[in-house]
Design a protein around this motif. Structure first.
Motif, PDB file in Angstrom:
ATOM      1  N   UNK A  19       0.805  -1.227   0.000  1.00 44.96           N
ATOM      2  CA  UNK A  19       0.000   0.000   0.000  1.00 44.96           C
ATOM      3  C   UNK A  19       0.835   1.272   0.000  1.00 44.96           C
ATOM      4  N   UNK A  20       2.138   1.149  -0.235  1.00 43.76           N
ATOM      5  CA  UNK A  20       2.986   2.336  -0.201  1.00 43.76           C
ATOM      6  C   UNK A  20       2.566   3.411  -1.182  1.00 43.76           C
ATOM      7  N   UNK A  21       2.041   3.006  -2.332  1.00 43.58           N
ATOM      8  CA  UNK A  21       1.638   3.989  -3.345  1.00 43.58           C
ATOM      9  C   UNK A  21       0.210   4.495  -3.140  1.00 43.58           C
ATOM     10  N   UNK A  22      -0.377   4.180  -1.994  1.00 41.67           N
ATOM     11  CA  UNK A  22      -1.647   4.818  -1.627  1.00 41.67           C
ATOM     12  C   UNK A  22      -1.426   6.167  -0.960  1.00 41.67           C
ATOM     13  N   UNK A  23      -0.183   6.418  -0.522  1.00 41.59           N
ATOM     14  CA  UNK A  23       0.112   7.500   0.413  1.00 41.59           C
ATOM     15  C   UNK A  23       0.661   8.727  -0.314  1.00 41.59           C
ATOM     16  N   UNK A  24       0.114   9.908   0.003  1.00 35.92           N
ATOM     17  CA  UNK A  24       0.564  11.158  -0.603  1.00 35.92           C
ATOM     18  C   UNK A  24       0.886  12.189   0.478  1.00 35.92           C
ATOM     19  N   UNK A  25       1.912  13.027   0.243  1.00 35.20           N
ATOM     20  CA  UNK A  25       2.170  14.141   1.158  1.00 35.20           C
ATOM     21  C   UNK A  25       1.172  15.270   0.913  1.00 35.20           C
ATOM     22  N   UNK A  26       0.799  15.942   1.981  1.00 33.09           N
ATOM     23  CA  UNK A  26      -0.215  16.996   1.876  1.00 33.09           C
ATOM     24  C   UNK A  26       0.206  18.153   2.768  1.00 33.09           C
ATOM     25  N   UNK A  27      -0.101  19.365   2.304  1.00 35.09           N
ATOM     26  CA  UNK A  27       0.150  20.556   3.115  1.00 35.09           C
ATOM     27  C   UNK A  27      -0.850  21.639   2.728  1.00 35.09           C
ATOM     28  N   UNK A  28      -1.528  22.233   3.715  1.00 40.75           N
ATOM     29  CA  UNK A  28      -2.379  23.375   3.393  1.00 40.75           C
ATOM     30  C   UNK A  28      -1.549  24.487   2.783  1.00 40.75           C
ATOM     31  N   UNK A  29      -2.124  25.225   1.829  1.00 39.38           N
ATOM     32  CA  UNK A  29      -1.414  26.325   1.203  1.00 39.38           C
ATOM     33  C   UNK A  29      -0.947  27.341   2.229  1.00 39.38           C
ATOM     34  N   UNK A  30       0.171  28.007   1.951  1.00 49.44           N
ATOM     35  CA  UNK A  30       0.733  28.951   2.907  1.00 49.44           C
ATOM     36  C   UNK A  30       1.651  28.242   3.877  1.00 49.44           C
ATOM     37  N   UNK A  61      -2.060  21.670  -0.997  1.00 46.52           N
ATOM     38  CA  UNK A  61      -1.024  21.155  -1.881  1.00 46.52           C
ATOM     39  C   UNK A  61      -0.816  19.659  -1.636  1.00 46.52           C
ATOM     40  N   UNK A  62      -1.005  18.878  -2.676  1.00 40.45           N
ATOM     41  CA  UNK A  62      -0.786  17.434  -2.621  1.00 40.45           C
ATOM     42  C   UNK A  62       0.449  17.117  -3.442  1.00 40.45           C
ATOM     43  N   UNK A  63       1.435  16.532  -2.782  1.00 49.86           N
ATOM     44  CA  UNK A  63       2.675  16.202  -3.476  1.00 49.86           C
ATOM     45  C   UNK A  63       2.514  14.988  -4.375  1.00 49.86           C
ATOM     46  N   UNK A  64       3.205  15.013  -5.497  1.00 47.35           N
ATOM     47  CA  UNK A  64       3.170  13.899  -6.461  1.00 47.35           C
ATOM     48  C   UNK A  64       4.492  13.147  -6.377  1.00 47.35           C
ATOM     49  N   UNK A  65       4.502  12.082  -5.602  1.00 51.10           N
ATOM     50  CA  UNK A  65       5.686  11.233  -5.529  1.00 51.10           C
ATOM     51  C   UNK A  65       5.929  10.577  -6.889  1.00 51.10           C
ATOM     52  N   UNK A  66       7.166  10.454  -7.333  1.00 51.45           N
ATOM     53  CA  UNK A  66       7.428   9.858  -8.649  1.00 51.45           C
ATOM     54  C   UNK A  66       6.841   8.466  -8.813  1.00 51.45           C
ATOM     55  N   UNK A  67       6.747   7.718  -7.721  1.00 51.72           N
ATOM     56  CA  UNK A  67       6.257   6.341  -7.821  1.00 51.72           C
ATOM     57  C   UNK A  67       4.761   6.246  -8.073  1.00 51.72           C
ATOM     58  N   UNK A  68       3.999   7.337  -7.910  1.00 48.48           N
ATOM     59  CA  UNK A  68       2.544   7.249  -8.037  1.00 48.48           C
ATOM     60  C   UNK A  68       2.021   7.820  -9.346  1.00 48.48           C
ATOM     61  N   UNK A  69       2.913   8.221 -10.258  1.00 48.76           N
ATOM     62  CA  UNK A  69       2.474   8.726 -11.554  1.00 48.76           C
ATOM     63  C   UNK A  69       3.262   8.041 -12.665  1.00 48.76           C
TER      64      UNK A  69
END
Length: 225
Positions: A19-30, A61-69
């Motif tokens: 399930x490693x590729x289920x996980x995304x980094x997230x940060x509210x803007x600012x 902001x949702x980060x796009x890890x290289x492994x998930x695209x």
């Protein structure tokens, strides 16, 4: 159930593979705090889930890890999602985002998602949640931490979960970036077979973290167009 340390480490390793590729980094803007989001696939549709407190900025902001695209090198580093895309469930503590818009944006930009959503079959039901009492149970959190250089590596924290008041709670403090992440545990069935369950979502807290449990999350999923 409380596992031996070697068994806990084995479960943590398997979760990263499955399930490693289920996980995304997230940060509210600012200057909002870093957190984690994850894909969840249900009969009602596919959703991105996280803690509600992370989704009230004008953009998230949702980060796009290289492994998930895929294909490699086409997607950017970040997707900026408008606040209106999130469905807020403050009573549960989570926010949900039907992923149709995410797939449409990817297609428009010439790439596609390559993920491993948490499947509904492992989402904890009311019976699974009720089995956890005052005695500590092994729990595994799959999240994206925050390093000093700002990178967001996939990390695993082996913790303990107990019943506290009318819900579940992780007893330990988690590093920055873990709020919004999925929490997993093992549950033996009536035949003695051990199965994986995703208990729910890590919420912010002091001296531990409440867990928004999946029985309540699934009961309150938004409709998908």
């Amino acid at each position: 159930m409380l596992l031996e340390r070697d068994a806990e480490n084995e479960v943590a390793y398997e979760l990263c593979q499955l399930l490693g590729r289920a996980i995304l980094p997230l940060r509210p803007g600012g200057d909002g705090p870093a957190g984690t989001a994850f894909f969840f696939r249900h009969a009602a549709g596919e959703f991105l889930l996280t803690a509600d407190v992370l989704t009230h900025a004008e953009t998230v902001e949702v980060g796009l890890r290289p492994s998930v695209t895929e294909p490699a090198g086409v997607a950017g580093d970040v997707l900026r999602l408008p606040a209106r895309w999130w469905v807020h469930r403050p009573a549960v503590g989570v926010a949900t985002l039907p992923t149709g818009g995410l797939h449409e944006r990817a297609a428009a930009e010439g790439w596609r998602w390559r993920t491993q959503p948490v499947p509904a079959v492992v989402a904890a039901g009311a019976d699974d949640v009720a089995r956890i009492g005052a005695q500590e149970v092994s729990a595994v959190v799959l999240a994206l931490g925050v390093r000093d250089d700002g990178s967001r590596p996939l990390e695993v924290a082996v913790e303990r979960v107990v019943r506290a008041d009318d819900g579940l709670r992780l007893t330990g403090e988690l590093p920055v970036g873990y709020v919004g992440a999925p929490v997993f545990a093992l549950r033996p069935d009536a035949a003695g077979e051990v199965g994986l369950r995703c208990l729910g979502v890590v919420l912010p807290g002091e001296e531990g973290h409440p867990v928004a449990t999946f029985d309540r999350i699934v009961a309150d999923l938004p409709p998908v167009d």
